[in-house]
Scaffold this motif. Structure first.
Motif, PDB file in Angstrom:
ATOM      1  N   PRO A  20     -24.321 -40.105  58.665  1.00  0.00           N
ATOM      2  CA  PRO A  20     -23.128 -39.076  58.878  1.00  0.00           C
ATOM      3  C   PRO A  20     -23.762 -38.334  60.259  1.00  0.00           C
ATOM      4  CG  PRO A  20     -24.633 -38.034  57.218  1.00  0.00           C
ATOM      5  CD  PRO A  20     -25.113 -39.677  57.569  1.00  0.00           C
ATOM      6  N   ASP A  21     -22.604 -37.932  60.925  1.00  0.00           N
ATOM      7  CA  ASP A  21     -22.778 -37.133  62.107  1.00  0.00           C
ATOM      8  C   ASP A  21     -23.296 -35.946  61.490  1.00  0.00           C
ATOM      9  OD1 ASP A  21     -22.619 -35.636  64.321  1.00  0.00           O
ATOM     10  OD2 ASP A  21     -20.487 -35.334  64.471  1.00  0.00           O
ATOM     11  N   LEU A  22     -24.716 -35.642  61.749  1.00  0.00           N
ATOM     12  CA  LEU A  22     -25.519 -34.429  61.384  1.00  0.00           C
ATOM     13  C   LEU A  22     -25.434 -33.167  62.142  1.00  0.00           C
ATOM     14  CD1 LEU A  22     -28.845 -36.532  61.264  1.00  0.00           C
ATOM     15  CD2 LEU A  22     -27.233 -36.204  59.419  1.00  0.00           C
ATOM     16  N   GLU A  23     -24.361 -33.283  63.260  1.00  0.00           N
ATOM     17  CA  GLU A  23     -23.873 -32.042  63.994  1.00  0.00           C
ATOM     18  C   GLU A  23     -22.906 -31.211  63.212  1.00  0.00           C
ATOM     19  OE1 GLU A  23     -25.945 -31.254  66.466  1.00  0.00           O
ATOM     20  OE2 GLU A  23     -26.953 -32.939  66.336  1.00  0.00           O
ATOM     21  N   LYS A  24     -22.923 -29.979  63.341  1.00  0.00           N
ATOM     22  CA  LYS A  24     -21.965 -29.225  62.803  1.00  0.00           C
ATOM     23  C   LYS A  24     -20.715 -29.160  63.418  1.00  0.00           C
ATOM     24  CE  LYS A  24     -23.164 -26.185  59.406  1.00  0.00           C
ATOM     25  NZ  LYS A  24     -22.414 -25.927  58.367  1.00  0.00           N
ATOM     26  N   ASN A  57     -23.603 -30.102  57.379  1.00  0.00           N
ATOM     27  CA  ASN A  57     -22.097 -30.139  57.293  1.00  0.00           C
ATOM     28  C   ASN A  57     -21.537 -30.932  56.129  1.00  0.00           C
ATOM     29  OD1 ASN A  57     -22.256 -32.976  57.827  1.00  0.00           O
ATOM     30  ND2 ASN A  57     -22.036 -32.618  60.114  1.00  0.00           N
ATOM     31  N   GLU A  58     -20.395 -30.880  55.681  1.00  0.00           N
ATOM     32  CA  GLU A  58     -19.720 -31.288  54.456  1.00  0.00           C
ATOM     33  C   GLU A  58     -19.952 -32.702  54.516  1.00  0.00           C
ATOM     34  OE1 GLU A  58     -15.483 -31.516  52.275  1.00  0.00           O
ATOM     35  OE2 GLU A  58     -15.900 -30.237  53.795  1.00  0.00           O
ATOM     36  N   GLU A  59     -19.946 -33.592  55.613  1.00  0.00           N
ATOM     37  CA  GLU A  59     -20.115 -34.884  56.050  1.00  0.00           C
ATOM     38  C   GLU A  59     -21.454 -35.191  55.106  1.00  0.00           C
ATOM     39  OE1 GLU A  59     -19.804 -38.623  59.129  1.00  0.00           O
ATOM     40  OE2 GLU A  59     -19.540 -36.664  59.671  1.00  0.00           O
ATOM     41  N   THR A  60     -22.395 -34.693  55.788  1.00  0.00           N
ATOM     42  CA  THR A  60     -23.753 -34.942  55.339  1.00  0.00           C
ATOM     43  C   THR A  60     -24.118 -34.862  53.951  1.00  0.00           C
ATOM     44  OG1 THR A  60     -24.561 -34.218  57.452  1.00  0.00           O
ATOM     45  CG2 THR A  60     -26.352 -34.173  55.771  1.00  0.00           C
ATOM     46  N   VAL A  61     -23.482 -33.576  53.454  1.00  0.00           N
ATOM     47  CA  VAL A  61     -23.642 -33.305  51.809  1.00  0.00           C
ATOM     48  C   VAL A  61     -22.902 -34.546  51.209  1.00  0.00           C
ATOM     49  CG1 VAL A  61     -22.927 -31.925  49.893  1.00  0.00           C
ATOM     50  CG2 VAL A  61     -23.847 -30.884  52.088  1.00  0.00           C
ATOM     51  N   ASN A  62     -21.739 -34.810  51.573  1.00  0.00           N
ATOM     52  CA  ASN A  62     -21.059 -35.983  50.833  1.00  0.00           C
ATOM     53  C   ASN A  62     -22.058 -37.304  50.832  1.00  0.00           C
ATOM     54  OD1 ASN A  62     -19.052 -34.182  49.904  1.00  0.00           O
ATOM     55  ND2 ASN A  62     -18.000 -34.931  51.765  1.00  0.00           N
ATOM     56  N   SER A  97     -25.812 -26.621  51.156  1.00  0.00           N
ATOM     57  CA  SER A  97     -24.718 -25.897  51.470  1.00  0.00           C
ATOM     58  C   SER A  97     -24.909 -24.084  51.390  1.00  0.00           C
ATOM     59  CB  SER A  97     -23.628 -25.999  50.747  1.00  0.00           C
ATOM     60  OG  SER A  97     -23.269 -27.679  51.013  1.00  0.00           O
ATOM     61  N   LYS A  98     -25.945 -23.761  50.857  1.00  0.00           N
ATOM     62  CA  LYS A  98     -26.130 -22.363  50.919  1.00  0.00           C
ATOM     63  C   LYS A  98     -27.139 -21.787  51.778  1.00  0.00           C
ATOM     64  CE  LYS A  98     -25.197 -22.871  45.608  1.00  0.00           C
ATOM     65  NZ  LYS A  98     -25.807 -22.995  44.384  1.00  0.00           N
ATOM     66  N   PRO A  99     -26.960 -21.173  52.378  1.00  0.00           N
ATOM     67  CA  PRO A  99     -27.873 -20.803  53.596  1.00  0.00           C
ATOM     68  C   PRO A  99     -29.216 -20.204  53.226  1.00  0.00           C
ATOM     69  CG  PRO A  99     -25.577 -20.010  54.067  1.00  0.00           C
ATOM     70  CD  PRO A  99     -25.569 -20.330  52.961  1.00  0.00           C
ATOM     71  N   ASN A 100     -29.206 -19.567  52.114  1.00  0.00           N
ATOM     72  CA  ASN A 100     -30.476 -19.080  51.494  1.00  0.00           C
ATOM     73  C   ASN A 100     -31.095 -20.036  50.817  1.00  0.00           C
ATOM     74  OD1 ASN A 100     -28.260 -18.842  49.552  1.00  0.00           O
ATOM     75  ND2 ASN A 100     -29.284 -17.351  48.255  1.00  0.00           N
ATOM     76  N   MET A 101     -30.528 -21.074  50.568  1.00  0.00           N
ATOM     77  CA  MET A 101     -31.179 -22.363  49.754  1.00  0.00           C
ATOM     78  C   MET A 101     -31.598 -23.299  50.472  1.00  0.00           C
ATOM     79  SD  MET A 101     -31.664 -21.262  46.707  1.00  0.00           S
ATOM     80  CE  MET A 101     -32.063 -22.667  45.999  1.00  0.00           C
ATOM     81  N   PHE A 102     -31.073 -23.505  51.652  1.00  0.00           N
ATOM     82  CA  PHE A 102     -31.181 -24.659  52.661  1.00  0.00           C
ATOM     83  C   PHE A 102     -32.667 -25.156  52.942  1.00  0.00           C
ATOM     84  CE2 PHE A 102     -32.116 -26.349  56.702  1.00  0.00           C
ATOM     85  CZ  PHE A 102     -31.190 -27.705  56.718  1.00  0.00           C
ATOM     86  N   GLU A 103     -33.611 -24.238  53.425  1.00  0.00           N
ATOM     87  CA  GLU A 103     -34.900 -24.516  53.765  1.00  0.00           C
ATOM     88  C   GLU A 103     -35.976 -24.917  52.429  1.00  0.00           C
ATOM     89  OE1 GLU A 103     -39.007 -22.767  55.740  1.00  0.00           O
ATOM     90  OE2 GLU A 103     -37.149 -21.386  55.944  1.00  0.00           O
ATOM     91  N   THR A 115     -35.995 -30.809  60.860  1.00  0.00           N
ATOM     92  CA  THR A 115     -36.692 -30.633  62.077  1.00  0.00           C
ATOM     93  C   THR A 115     -35.565 -30.015  62.955  1.00  0.00           C
ATOM     94  OG1 THR A 115     -38.140 -32.263  61.695  1.00  0.00           O
ATOM     95  CG2 THR A 115     -37.679 -31.501  64.093  1.00  0.00           C
ATOM     96  N   ASN A 116     -34.405 -30.584  63.024  1.00  0.00           N
ATOM     97  CA  ASN A 116     -33.447 -30.307  64.101  1.00  0.00           C
ATOM     98  C   ASN A 116     -32.396 -29.057  63.679  1.00  0.00           C
ATOM     99  OD1 ASN A 116     -34.873 -31.769  65.947  1.00  0.00           O
ATOM    100  ND2 ASN A 116     -34.008 -33.542  65.308  1.00  0.00           N
ATOM    101  N   HIS A 117     -32.079 -29.105  62.611  1.00  0.00           N
ATOM    102  CA  HIS A 117     -30.898 -28.163  62.053  1.00  0.00           C
ATOM    103  C   HIS A 117     -31.370 -27.209  61.045  1.00  0.00           C
ATOM    104  CE1 HIS A 117     -28.472 -31.392  63.665  1.00  0.00           C
ATOM    105  NE2 HIS A 117     -29.483 -32.245  63.221  1.00  0.00           N
ATOM    106  N   GLN A 118     -30.435 -26.023  61.047  1.00  0.00           N
ATOM    107  CA  GLN A 118     -30.633 -24.967  60.102  1.00  0.00           C
ATOM    108  C   GLN A 118     -29.668 -25.111  59.011  1.00  0.00           C
ATOM    109  OE1 GLN A 118     -32.979 -22.458  61.018  1.00  0.00           O
ATOM    110  NE2 GLN A 118     -33.505 -23.768  62.373  1.00  0.00           N
TER     111      GLN A 118
END
Length: 133
Positions: free
Chosen positions: A129-133, A91-96, A38-44, A85-88
Motif C-alpha cells: 500500500p501507499d505508506l504515506e498519510k 493510513n487506512e490503506e495500510t491497515v486494510n 490506528s490508535k496514536p497511543n498504541m501505535f508504537e 522506522t519512517n512513520h509515526q
C-alpha cells in the motif's frame, strides 16, 4: 498428504506441535494489533509487536521449510520495519492491507489444522500500500 502430515514426517512432533500452538496464538492476536495501529497511543507498541510476530513466523516457518509462509513473512516484516522506522502512524490503506495479510495467515492456520495443502498467496497481498498519510 497435507501440510501437517508433511511437517510430522520431516520434524519431531514436539517441534511441530509447539510451532502450531504459537502460530495459532499469534494469528489470533494479529487483527487486534493491526487495528491498534490506528490508535496514536498504541501505535508504537503495536508496530513493534507486529514486527516481532512476523519475525517469529518467518524464522519458524523457515526452519520448518514452509517456504511460502516464510517468504510472505519476510516481505511483511520488511514492510513493517519501513513503517516503524519512517512513520509515526499508518493510513487506512495500510491497515486494510495488513488485515488482508492477517486473513491469509488465518487461512493457513485452518489449512494446518485440517491437514490441507497451504492455500496459495493472494497476489494482491504482494502489492504494498501507499505508506504515506
Amino acid at each position: 498428504m497435507g501440510i501437517r502430515s508433511d511437517l510430522d514426517a520431516s520434524f519431531d512432533y514436539e517441534i511441530v506441535d509447539e510451532f502450531l500452538d504459537h502460530y495459532s496464538m499469534m494469528v489470533d492476536n494479529m487483527e487486534t494489533m493491526i487495528i491498534d495501529l490506528s490508535k496514536p497511543n498504541m501505535f508504537e507498541q503495536s508496530i513493534n509487536e507486529l514486527f516481532r510476530v512476523f519475525h517469529n513466523i518467518k524464522s519458524a516457518s523457515g526452519y520448518l521449510k514452509i517456504e511460502q509462509m516464510s517468504k510472505l513473512s519476510a516481505f511483511v516484516e520488511d514492510s513493517l520495519e519501513q513503517i516503524r522506522t519512517n512513520h509515526q502512524s499508518v493510513n487506512e490503506e495500510t491497515v486494510n492491507w495488513l488485515l488482508r495479510i492477517s486473513d491469509m495467515y488465518a487461512q493457513w492456520n485452518e489449512d494446518l489444522k485440517l491437514n490441507n495443502s497451504l492455500s496459495h498467496i493472494k497476489y494482491s497481498l504482494l502489492k504494498l500500500p501507499d505508506l504515506e498519510k
